[in-house]
Design a protein around this motif. Structure first.
Motif, PDB file in Angstrom:
ATOM      1  N   ALA A  36       8.914  -7.419  54.271  1.00 55.74           N
ATOM      2  CA  ALA A  36      10.217  -6.767  54.411  1.00 55.74           C
ATOM      3  C   ALA A  36      10.310  -5.562  53.481  1.00 55.74           C
ATOM      4  O   ALA A  36      10.780  -4.494  53.867  1.00 55.74           O
ATOM      5  N   LEU A  37       9.839  -5.729  52.241  1.00 53.10           N
ATOM      6  CA  LEU A  37       9.906  -4.631  51.278  1.00 53.10           C
ATOM      7  C   LEU A  37       8.968  -3.498  51.692  1.00 53.10           C
ATOM      8  O   LEU A  37       9.322  -2.326  51.634  1.00 53.10           O
TER       9      LEU A  37
ATOM     10  N   ALA B 161      20.364  -6.931  55.489  1.00 50.20           N
ATOM     11  CA  ALA B 161      21.640  -6.840  56.226  1.00 50.20           C
ATOM     12  C   ALA B 161      21.393  -6.364  57.654  1.00 50.20           C
ATOM     13  O   ALA B 161      21.928  -6.915  58.625  1.00 50.20           O
TER      14      ALA B 161
ATOM     15  N   ALA C  70      13.738 -11.289  54.197  1.00 56.77           N
ATOM     16  CA  ALA C  70      13.663 -10.767  52.833  1.00 56.77           C
ATOM     17  C   ALA C  70      13.380 -11.922  51.872  1.00 56.77           C
ATOM     18  O   ALA C  70      13.857 -13.028  52.084  1.00 56.77           O
ATOM     19  N   PRO C  71      12.571 -11.692  50.830  1.00 54.97           N
ATOM     20  CA  PRO C  71      12.279 -12.771  49.875  1.00 54.97           C
ATOM     21  C   PRO C  71      13.536 -13.155  49.106  1.00 54.97           C
ATOM     22  O   PRO C  71      14.405 -12.323  48.881  1.00 54.97           O
TER      23      PRO C  71
ATOM     24  N   TRP D 244      19.578  -4.011  51.659  1.00 53.51           N
ATOM     25  CA  TRP D 244      19.914  -3.164  52.799  1.00 53.51           C
ATOM     26  C   TRP D 244      19.113  -3.600  54.024  1.00 53.51           C
ATOM     27  O   TRP D 244      19.660  -3.787  55.111  1.00 53.51           O
ATOM     28  N   TYR D 245      17.792  -3.797  53.819  1.00 52.03           N
ATOM     29  CA  TYR D 245      16.949  -4.218  54.940  1.00 52.03           C
ATOM     30  C   TYR D 245      17.444  -5.532  55.528  1.00 52.03           C
ATOM     31  O   TYR D 245      17.543  -5.696  56.741  1.00 52.03           O
TER      32      TYR D 245
ATOM     33  N   VAL E  65      17.012  -1.858  48.203  1.00 53.36           N
ATOM     34  CA  VAL E  65      16.346  -1.574  49.473  1.00 53.36           C
ATOM     35  C   VAL E  65      16.218  -2.850  50.305  1.00 53.36           C
ATOM     36  O   VAL E  65      16.478  -2.850  51.510  1.00 53.36           O
ATOM     37  N   LEU E  66      15.852  -3.958  49.619  1.00 54.19           N
ATOM     38  CA  LEU E  66      15.708  -5.221  50.339  1.00 54.19           C
ATOM     39  C   LEU E  66      17.047  -5.748  50.851  1.00 54.19           C
ATOM     40  O   LEU E  66      17.144  -6.279  51.949  1.00 54.19           O
TER      41      LEU E  66
ATOM     42  N   ALA F  67      10.550  -1.655  54.557  1.00 50.76           N
ATOM     43  CA  ALA F  67      11.732  -0.874  54.180  1.00 50.76           C
ATOM     44  C   ALA F  67      11.344   0.348  53.345  1.00 50.76           C
ATOM     45  O   ALA F  67      11.897   1.433  53.534  1.00 50.76           O
TER      46      ALA F  67
ATOM     47  N   ALA G 219       6.183  -8.297  49.710  1.00 49.90           N
ATOM     48  CA  ALA G 219       6.794  -8.941  50.876  1.00 49.90           C
ATOM     49  C   ALA G 219       6.814  -7.942  52.032  1.00 49.90           C
ATOM     50  O   ALA G 219       7.083  -6.757  51.817  1.00 49.90           O
TER      51      ALA G 219
ATOM     52  N   ASP H 149      14.880   6.521  40.355  1.00 52.45           N
ATOM     53  CA  ASP H 149      14.964   5.230  41.040  1.00 52.45           C
ATOM     54  C   ASP H 149      13.756   5.024  41.947  1.00 52.45           C
ATOM     55  O   ASP H 149      13.206   3.923  42.042  1.00 52.45           O
TER      56      ASP H 149
ATOM     57  N   MET I 171      16.059  -0.935  42.215  1.00 50.38           N
ATOM     58  CA  MET I 171      15.976  -0.220  43.486  1.00 50.38           C
ATOM     59  C   MET I 171      15.375  -1.103  44.579  1.00 50.38           C
ATOM     60  O   MET I 171      15.825  -1.087  45.724  1.00 50.38           O
ATOM     61  N   ALA I 172      14.328  -1.889  44.215  1.00 50.74           N
ATOM     62  CA  ALA I 172      13.691  -2.757  45.210  1.00 50.74           C
ATOM     63  C   ALA I 172      14.713  -3.738  45.785  1.00 50.74           C
ATOM     64  O   ALA I 172      14.728  -4.002  46.994  1.00 50.74           O
TER      65      ALA I 172
ATOM     66  N   PRO J 165      18.518   3.917  52.241  1.00 44.73           N
ATOM     67  CA  PRO J 165      18.906   4.218  50.850  1.00 44.73           C
ATOM     68  C   PRO J 165      17.802   4.950  50.093  1.00 44.73           C
ATOM     69  O   PRO J 165      18.076   5.616  49.092  1.00 44.73           O
TER      70      PRO J 165
ATOM     71  N   THR K 117      10.597   3.652  40.531  1.00 45.70           N
ATOM     72  CA  THR K 117      10.522   2.221  40.211  1.00 45.70           C
ATOM     73  C   THR K 117      10.047   1.382  41.395  1.00 45.70           C
ATOM     74  O   THR K 117       9.820   0.185  41.259  1.00 45.70           O
ATOM     75  N   LEU K 118       9.942   2.000  42.569  1.00 40.92           N
ATOM     76  CA  LEU K 118       9.530   1.250  43.760  1.00 40.92           C
ATOM     77  C   LEU K 118       8.017   1.211  43.876  1.00 40.92           C
ATOM     78  O   LEU K 118       7.372   2.249  43.988  1.00 40.92           O
TER      79      LEU K 118
END
Lengths: 343, 308
Positions: free
Chosen positions: B253-254, A293, A275-276, A290-291, A287-288, B257, B251, B240, A283-284, B232, B243-244
């Motif tokens: 990872a983002l 972890a 994760a960065p 959570w990812y 989510v990150l 996810a 990234a 919410d 929210m981002a 989530p 906003t994604l």
């Protein structure tokens, strides 16, 4: 011909890994066949096995690829029906198929699926495939592929079905007096404990079914000899990061007891991106967070696995999880490119 | 519910679904939850429980949750051991019993009799669910809730079918016993069906097939659908979610996810067309490795009442 047998518990993506392995091998120019028991709808569609098709050649993603990729679906009941029609004594096939016990053995006799897989390997051997990849049933008992042929061989030997079957015939023809005293005692007790009706039904069924069991065990012996030959067969365990330690412990001991080496442990569905930092807000960030972890616990699990089993298992591979379920041969290809295989 | 007259048997909560979806961990979390609310709970599993045996030291459990651990029982029913008991009950002389158990004739009969082990498993399950103390004043423990950590869906259905198979291919006492078990385990009054599934196509397909079979063959509906390991993104509000943003420069990872979460969200919306039961979501967390606080937290998320 070489065989790769994938073992693993449910939900680890074993079927995808098996199919991707077949694809990777086909790309090297050989004819490969993946035998699977229960692919997801997507994978079934990708492999062309939808709508009741049980065997299919799958077009390779790049037209310049030289080999052939095939996929077969294992239908236990259909394979068994076919065997009954082929191998039953004259006039007996219908009696077997109509027997009330028969209706339940295909689904409830543990290891039936593995036994049918062994039967299928034997058929494929004769059809000139270079590589056969077996996706075993999704259970901790999947290695019964190794035990069941032996069990069936036992069943059809004098100690098992033959005795049960013939004794029944003797009993019905001559009465109990004609068989050994101790055997009579055991049968009488078994009838008392399990019920006369159950014992008679089972004996009756196996008295007509044992020629088929015998045929199976003869063919299975040949296949099991191939499975036992490390020059022919490699066993690979598919697991996920969460289950890696538990599965490794279980399968190394289960295979070890049977004197089979594990060729590789494949840790599938790993979340490997970092994760960065720092995490963004909102929210981002949630989510990150959570990812990362989950991803950290995956990396820790892989590290522990390598620590604990790195010397015992020569090959530990980690495959990253796809963003979406495997969709089409192209998506399978993403997985195929991560897999290292013995050639 | 707790203040009503005792039911004739424990409520059976069945956690069923595809292999590897988390039934065992969730069974334990749900059991712990009910036990800490003062109910006597027994968790029954037919497979060996490495999770329970290794990860949870019962010692640790009784230190961390002294109240709950007094009410919580975990039983592993090994079909082979059940048959040993059947023989030992029928044959009181130990030497004779062991001769029978060790004879290949008996072992083969058991091995090749379809459904025999499942039949005895169900019989024991029913026995555990019966509230003997409430009825006869017997001193054996009885339970308010029995949580059945069921085998993977195919074998779970095969287990339920075993009783019915006995009824159809046998006559006499075993057939009658089969019919009795079949009635017991196809009664929605005794059983709460709680399928467990992650939001993944394959597991969901298997869950739908299982739910269809349960309803078609046993007239059992689903009481709640437990969605395990959810992202989530699934439970996020639309605001919410708006906003994604992800694009090629995000990234990895983002991207992973979010895409994964959106796929789960789509599946979640489709489910209601297939299974109308209320949904219970358990977030995906780091791998559960025996952490008792986390187990307690999962139980809280589960929050499934004793009487549905």
């Amino acid at each position: 011909m070489k065989i790769i047998v994938y073992l693993g518990t449910g939900g680890v993506g074993k079927t995808s890994v098996a199919a991707a392995s077949a694809l990777a091998l086909a790309r090297t120019g050989v004819r490969s066949m993946v035998i699977t028991t229960d692919p997801s709808l997507r994978l079934r569609t990708a492999l062309g096995l939808a709508d009741g098709i049980t065997e299919q050649q799958v077009p390779l993603p790049d037209s310049e690829d030289a080999g052939e990729l095939w996929a077969a679906l294992l239908d236990v009941r259909a394979t068994l029906d076919e065997a009954v029609r082929l191998y039953a004594r004259a006039g007996m096939a219908q009696r077997i198929l109509d027997h009330p016990i028969y209706a339940t053995i295909a689904s409830s006799l543990v290891g039936m699926q593995e036994l049918m897989a062994v039967e299928r390997i034997d058929q494929l051997r004769l059809r000139g495939f270079d590589r056969i990849i077996v996706d075993t049933a999704p259970s901790r008992h999947a290695f019964e592929i190794l035990d069941k042929p032996a069990l069936f061989a036992d069943l059809s030997s004098s100690r098992k079905v033959k005795l049960v079957g013939r004794t029944y015939k003797l009993v019905s023809a001559l009465g109990l007096q004609s068989i050994g005293r101790s055997a009579i005692d055991i049968y009488a007790k078994a009838e008392e404990i399990l019920g006369v009706n159950l014992v008679r039904q089972v004996l009756d069924f196996y008295s007509i079914f044992y020629p088929i069991a015998e045929g199976y065990s003869r063919r299975a012996e040949r296949t099991v000899a191939m499975l036992r030959d490390p020059a022919v067969t490699e066993f690979r365990v598919v697991t996920t990061p969460q289950k890696a330690m538990r599965d490794a412990a279980f399968f190394t001991s289960a295979l070890g007891e049977r004197n089979f080496p594990i060729g590789a442990i494949c840790v599938n569905r790993a979340w490997l991106h970092a994760a960065p930092e720092p995490l963004p807000g909102g929210m981002a960030g949630d989510v990150l967070g959570w990812y990362s972890a989950v991803s950290e616990s995956h990396r820790a699990a892989v590290w522990s696995l390598k620590e604990a089993y790195g010397t015992q298992v020569r090959d530990i591979q980690v495959f990253s999880e796809l963003e979406r379920d495997v969709d089409g041969v192209a998506a399978l290809d993403v997985l195929a490119r991560q897999i290292h295989l013995p050639l | 519910m707790d203040h009503q007259a005792p039911q004739p048997q424990a409520r059976i909560l069945v956690l069923c679904g595809k292999g590897g979806v988390g039934k065992t961990t969730l069974s334990l979390a749900l059991g712990l939850r009910h036990a800490s609310q003062g109910r006597r709970v027994v968790i029954v599993s037919s497979h060996p429980l490495p999770e329970l045996g290794i990860a949870v030291s019962l010692d640790g459990l009784s230190r961390r949750f002294p109240e709950a651990s007094r009410n919580l029982f975990v039983v592993h029913l090994d079909p082979r051991e059940l048959l040993v008991e059947v023989v030992e009950r029928a044959v009181p002389v130990p030497l004779v019993a062991s001769t029978i158990l060790n004879s290949s004739i008996f072992q083969n009969l058991v091995e090749i009799s379809p459904g025999l082990k499942e039949f005895y498993f169900l019989a024991r399950l029913q026995q555990l669910a019966e509230r003997k103390r409430a009825i006869s004043g017997a001193s054996t423990p009885d339970y308010d809730i029995l949580i059945w950590d069921a085998p993977a869906s195919g074998h779970f259905l095969a287990t339920l079918r075993a009783a019915r198979a006995f009824e159809t291919y046998l006559t006499g006492p075993l057939a009658a016993a089969g019919a009795n078990l079949d009635r017991f385990f196809s009664s929605a009054a005794n059983m709460s069906i709680l399928p467990v599934s992650p939001l993944e196509e394959m597991a969901l397909t298997e869950t739908f097939e299982m739910a269809d079979a349960l309803s078609r063959e046993f007239q059992l509906g689903c009481d709640a659908l437990i969605l395990n390991s959810v992202s989530p993104v699934v439970t996020a509000s639309d605001a919410d979610l708006a906003t994604l943003h992800i694009d090629d420069s995000s990234a990895p990872a983002l991207r992973f996810a979010v895409n994964r979460g959106l796929a789960e969200r789509e599946l979640c919306a489709e489910i209601r067309h297939r299974i109308a039961a209320p949904q219970v979501s358990v977030p995906r967390i780091r791998h559960w490795d025996g952490d008792l606080d986390l187990l307690d937290q999962i139980g809280e998320w589960l929050n499934i009442p004793a009487a549905l």
